[in-house]
Design a protein around this motif. Structure first.
Motif, PDB file in Angstrom:
ATOM      1  N   LEU A  12       0.844  -1.160  -0.078  1.00 15.60           N
ATOM      2  CA  LEU A  12      -0.012  -0.020  -0.035  1.00 15.60           C
ATOM      3  C   LEU A  12       0.880   1.235  -0.017  1.00 15.60           C
ATOM      4  O   LEU A  12       0.356   2.328  -0.530  1.00 15.60           O
ATOM      5  CB  LEU A  12      -0.965  -0.054   1.286  1.00 15.60           C
ATOM      6  CG  LEU A  12      -2.040  -1.039   1.357  1.00 15.60           C
ATOM      7  CD1 LEU A  12      -2.719  -1.207   2.492  1.00 15.60           C
ATOM      8  CD2 LEU A  12      -2.999  -0.679   0.200  1.00 15.60           C
ATOM      9  N   LYS A  13       1.912   1.238   0.524  1.00 12.47           N
ATOM     10  CA  LYS A  13       2.703   2.476   0.655  1.00 12.47           C
ATOM     11  C   LYS A  13       3.934   2.247  -0.198  1.00 12.47           C
ATOM     12  O   LYS A  13       4.817   3.379  -0.562  1.00 12.47           O
ATOM     13  CB  LYS A  13       3.140   2.736   2.052  1.00 12.47           C
ATOM     14  CG  LYS A  13       2.051   3.021   2.978  1.00 12.47           C
ATOM     15  CD  LYS A  13       2.822   3.198   4.426  1.00 12.47           C
ATOM     16  CE  LYS A  13       3.893   4.403   4.601  1.00 12.47           C
ATOM     17  NZ  LYS A  13       4.153   4.895   5.895  1.00 12.47           N
ATOM     18  N   GLU A  14       4.400   1.226  -0.651  1.00 13.78           N
ATOM     19  CA  GLU A  14       5.466   0.873  -1.595  1.00 13.78           C
ATOM     20  C   GLU A  14       6.910   1.519  -0.929  1.00 13.78           C
ATOM     21  O   GLU A  14       7.420   2.120  -1.229  1.00 13.78           O
ATOM     22  CB  GLU A  14       5.396   1.794  -2.903  1.00 13.78           C
ATOM     23  CG  GLU A  14       4.115   1.098  -3.753  1.00 13.78           C
ATOM     24  CD  GLU A  14       4.161   2.047  -4.910  1.00 13.78           C
ATOM     25  OE1 GLU A  14       5.087   2.815  -5.489  1.00 13.78           O
ATOM     26  OE2 GLU A  14       2.864   2.006  -5.424  1.00 13.78           O
ATOM     27  N   ILE A  15       6.798   0.774   0.338  1.00 15.97           N
ATOM     28  CA  ILE A  15       8.169   0.929   1.114  1.00 15.97           C
ATOM     29  C   ILE A  15       9.093   0.164   0.481  1.00 15.97           C
ATOM     30  O   ILE A  15       8.631  -0.888  -0.312  1.00 15.97           O
ATOM     31  CB  ILE A  15       7.802   0.502   2.468  1.00 15.97           C
ATOM     32  CG1 ILE A  15       7.658  -1.028   2.696  1.00 15.97           C
ATOM     33  CG2 ILE A  15       7.043   1.313   3.494  1.00 15.97           C
ATOM     34  CD1 ILE A  15       7.672  -1.403   4.145  1.00 15.97           C
ATOM     35  N   SER A  16      10.430   0.315   0.662  1.00 19.62           N
ATOM     36  CA  SER A  16      11.514  -0.380  -0.317  1.00 19.62           C
ATOM     37  C   SER A  16      11.662  -1.597   0.453  1.00 19.62           C
ATOM     38  O   SER A  16      11.339  -2.027   1.695  1.00 19.62           O
ATOM     39  CB  SER A  16      12.812   0.206  -0.231  1.00 19.62           C
ATOM     40  OG  SER A  16      13.389   0.538   1.062  1.00 19.62           O
ATOM     41  N   ALA A  17      12.315  -2.698  -0.278  1.00 22.78           N
ATOM     42  CA  ALA A  17      12.552  -3.807   0.256  1.00 22.78           C
ATOM     43  C   ALA A  17      13.802  -3.753   1.488  1.00 22.78           C
ATOM     44  O   ALA A  17      13.968  -4.535   2.333  1.00 22.78           O
ATOM     45  CB  ALA A  17      13.324  -4.663  -0.860  1.00 22.78           C
ATOM     46  N   GLN A  18      14.672  -2.875   1.349  1.00 26.63           N
ATOM     47  CA  GLN A  18      15.679  -2.394   2.382  1.00 26.63           C
ATOM     48  C   GLN A  18      14.854  -2.017   3.590  1.00 26.63           C
ATOM     49  O   GLN A  18      15.303  -2.459   4.560  1.00 26.63           O
ATOM     50  CB  GLN A  18      16.719  -1.607   1.884  1.00 26.63           C
ATOM     51  CG  GLN A  18      17.508  -2.091   1.025  1.00 26.63           C
ATOM     52  CD  GLN A  18      18.336  -3.092   1.220  1.00 26.63           C
ATOM     53  OE1 GLN A  18      18.814  -3.432   2.089  1.00 26.63           O
ATOM     54  NE2 GLN A  18      18.131  -4.307   0.279  1.00 26.63           N
ATOM     55  N   ASP A  19      13.629  -1.154   3.674  1.00 28.20           N
ATOM     56  CA  ASP A  19      13.011  -1.099   4.647  1.00 28.20           C
ATOM     57  C   ASP A  19      12.325  -2.184   5.370  1.00 28.20           C
ATOM     58  O   ASP A  19      12.472  -2.380   6.235  1.00 28.20           O
ATOM     59  CB  ASP A  19      11.902   0.127   4.388  1.00 28.20           C
ATOM     60  CG  ASP A  19      12.527   1.498   4.155  1.00 28.20           C
ATOM     61  OD1 ASP A  19      13.578   1.889   4.716  1.00 28.20           O
ATOM     62  OD2 ASP A  19      11.722   2.383   3.454  1.00 28.20           O
ATOM     63  N   ALA A  20      11.735  -3.094   4.418  1.00 32.75           N
ATOM     64  CA  ALA A  20      11.057  -4.440   5.037  1.00 32.75           C
ATOM     65  C   ALA A  20      11.904  -4.931   5.725  1.00 32.75           C
ATOM     66  O   ALA A  20      11.776  -5.679   6.791  1.00 32.75           O
ATOM     67  CB  ALA A  20      10.515  -5.131   3.580  1.00 32.75           C
ATOM     68  N   ILE A  21      13.253  -5.118   5.180  1.00 30.67           N
ATOM     69  CA  ILE A  21      14.435  -6.095   5.607  1.00 30.67           C
ATOM     70  C   ILE A  21      14.812  -5.301   7.148  1.00 30.67           C
ATOM     71  O   ILE A  21      14.909  -6.036   8.377  1.00 30.67           O
ATOM     72  CB  ILE A  21      15.759  -6.120   4.828  1.00 30.67           C
ATOM     73  CG1 ILE A  21      15.416  -7.202   3.735  1.00 30.67           C
ATOM     74  CG2 ILE A  21      16.763  -6.727   5.707  1.00 30.67           C
ATOM     75  CD1 ILE A  21      16.343  -6.878   2.529  1.00 30.67           C
ATOM     76  N   LYS A  22      14.888  -4.054   7.023  1.00 36.56           N
ATOM     77  CA  LYS A  22      15.214  -3.331   8.255  1.00 36.56           C
ATOM     78  C   LYS A  22      14.234  -3.575   9.421  1.00 36.56           C
ATOM     79  O   LYS A  22      14.423  -3.788  10.463  1.00 36.56           O
ATOM     80  CB  LYS A  22      15.641  -1.585   8.044  1.00 36.56           C
ATOM     81  CG  LYS A  22      15.617  -1.019   9.276  1.00 36.56           C
ATOM     82  CD  LYS A  22      15.798   0.416   8.859  1.00 36.56           C
ATOM     83  CE  LYS A  22      14.565   0.988   8.807  1.00 36.56           C
ATOM     84  NZ  LYS A  22      14.394   2.387   8.595  1.00 36.56           N
ATOM     85  N   PHE A  23      12.917  -3.418   9.076  1.00 34.30           N
ATOM     86  CA  PHE A  23      11.579  -3.349  10.078  1.00 34.30           C
ATOM     87  C   PHE A  23      11.895  -4.912  10.711  1.00 34.30           C
ATOM     88  O   PHE A  23      11.189  -5.057  11.740  1.00 34.30           O
ATOM     89  CB  PHE A  23      10.393  -3.126   9.437  1.00 34.30           C
ATOM     90  CG  PHE A  23      10.258  -1.546   9.346  1.00 34.30           C
ATOM     91  CD1 PHE A  23      10.537  -0.849  10.360  1.00 34.30           C
ATOM     92  CD2 PHE A  23       9.790  -1.032   7.881  1.00 34.30           C
ATOM     93  CE1 PHE A  23      10.367   0.656  10.057  1.00 34.30           C
ATOM     94  CE2 PHE A  23       9.864   0.248   7.715  1.00 34.30           C
ATOM     95  CZ  PHE A  23      10.212   1.074   9.032  1.00 34.30           C
ATOM     96  N   THR A  24      11.856  -6.061   9.639  1.00 36.94           N
ATOM     97  CA  THR A  24      11.592  -7.208  10.094  1.00 36.94           C
ATOM     98  C   THR A  24      12.981  -7.968  10.762  1.00 36.94           C
ATOM     99  O   THR A  24      12.874  -8.904  11.353  1.00 36.94           O
ATOM    100  CB  THR A  24      11.260  -8.180   8.971  1.00 36.94           C
ATOM    101  OG1 THR A  24      12.314  -8.201   7.950  1.00 36.94           O
ATOM    102  CG2 THR A  24       9.891  -8.082   8.307  1.00 36.94           C
ATOM    103  N   GLY A  25      14.063  -7.287  10.592  1.00 37.18           N
ATOM    104  CA  GLY A  25      15.493  -7.915  10.820  1.00 37.18           C
ATOM    105  C   GLY A  25      15.641  -9.291  10.095  1.00 37.18           C
ATOM    106  O   GLY A  25      16.213 -10.151  10.694  1.00 37.18           O
ATOM    107  N   ALA A  26      14.867  -9.466   8.975  1.00 39.42           N
ATOM    108  CA  ALA A  26      15.153 -10.690   8.305  1.00 39.42           C
ATOM    109  C   ALA A  26      16.436 -11.148   8.086  1.00 39.42           C
ATOM    110  O   ALA A  26      17.326 -10.174   7.513  1.00 39.42           O
ATOM    111  CB  ALA A  26      14.359 -10.795   7.041  1.00 39.42           C
ATOM    112  N   THR A  27      16.899 -12.289   8.115  1.00 40.88           N
ATOM    113  CA  THR A  27      17.939 -12.849   7.740  1.00 40.88           C
ATOM    114  C   THR A  27      17.860 -13.655   6.452  1.00 40.88           C
ATOM    115  O   THR A  27      18.755 -13.738   5.309  1.00 40.88           O
ATOM    116  CB  THR A  27      18.619 -13.935   8.758  1.00 40.88           C
ATOM    117  OG1 THR A  27      17.463 -14.927   8.958  1.00 40.88           O
ATOM    118  CG2 THR A  27      19.015 -13.319  10.054  1.00 40.88           C
TER     119      THR A  27
END
Length: 178
Positions: free
Chosen positions: A155-170
């Motif tokens: 919905l907001k088109e956040i970046s993949a890098q933001d998604a990784i930062k928010f989730t702490g995904a490995t």
């Protein structure tokens, strides 16, 4: 900034309700009937649902819901679908070997990913049909965070890098590809 689940609910409704039923599967709707098959699912799959995933399915109807390209239910009872996807009849096994990994269940599908929930830790994983090193790496620490990030991406088109930062995904490949 991530959207809250309530903000996702409202934005999906505002965006897709004008299509008068044509895109209803993209609207997150509150549950208007009680969850009937929870005990059946837990018994059949030998798991105990808890945490944010349980809260979410108790509050929202996932019988016919997709968030972006991630499909939860496609019509029919969502929990019955989960039983089918996780019982394994030889055709739809998403796991290797004869037994489904204990406490891990499929909760959603997306091309090319299968979205898994660890019912003990609450962590979310994404696997493809080609086994990789990322299969053992979480994409989110819990279901609510997963939904909020997917909804914010959609919905907001956040970046993949933001998604990784928010989730702490490995497992960063997942967020870079969806």
């Amino acid at each position: 900034m991530l959207l809250t689940i309530k903000e996702i609910e409202v934005e999906l409704y505002n965006k897709f309700s004008p299509f008068q039923g044509e895109m209803d599967d993209l609207i997150l709707r509150k549950r208007d009937t009680p969850v009937n098959n929870l005990e059946k699912l837990e018994s059949h799959l030998h798991v105990k649902l808890k945490g944010s995933f349980l809260s979410f399915i108790m509050e929202y109807n996932l019988d016919n819901f997709s968030l972006g390209n991630i499909s939860f239910g496609t019509g029919g009872d969502y929990l019955e679908k989960l039983i089918y996807l996780n019982e394994g009849d030889g055709f739809n096994n998403w796991w290797e070997g004869s037994l489904r990994p204990k406490s891990i269940i499929v909760i959603a599908l997306s091309d090319p990913y299968t979205i898994l929930l660890n019912t003990v830790t609450g962590m979310i994983y994404a696997i493809t049909s080609e086994p990789s090193v990322n299969d053992d790496r979480p994409v989110a620490d819990d279901f609510e965070l997963f939904i909020r990030v997917v909804g914010s991406l959609f919905l907001k088109e956040i970046s993949a890098q933001d998604a990784i930062k928010f989730t702490g995904a490995t497992n960063q490949d997942f967020w870079n590809n969806i």
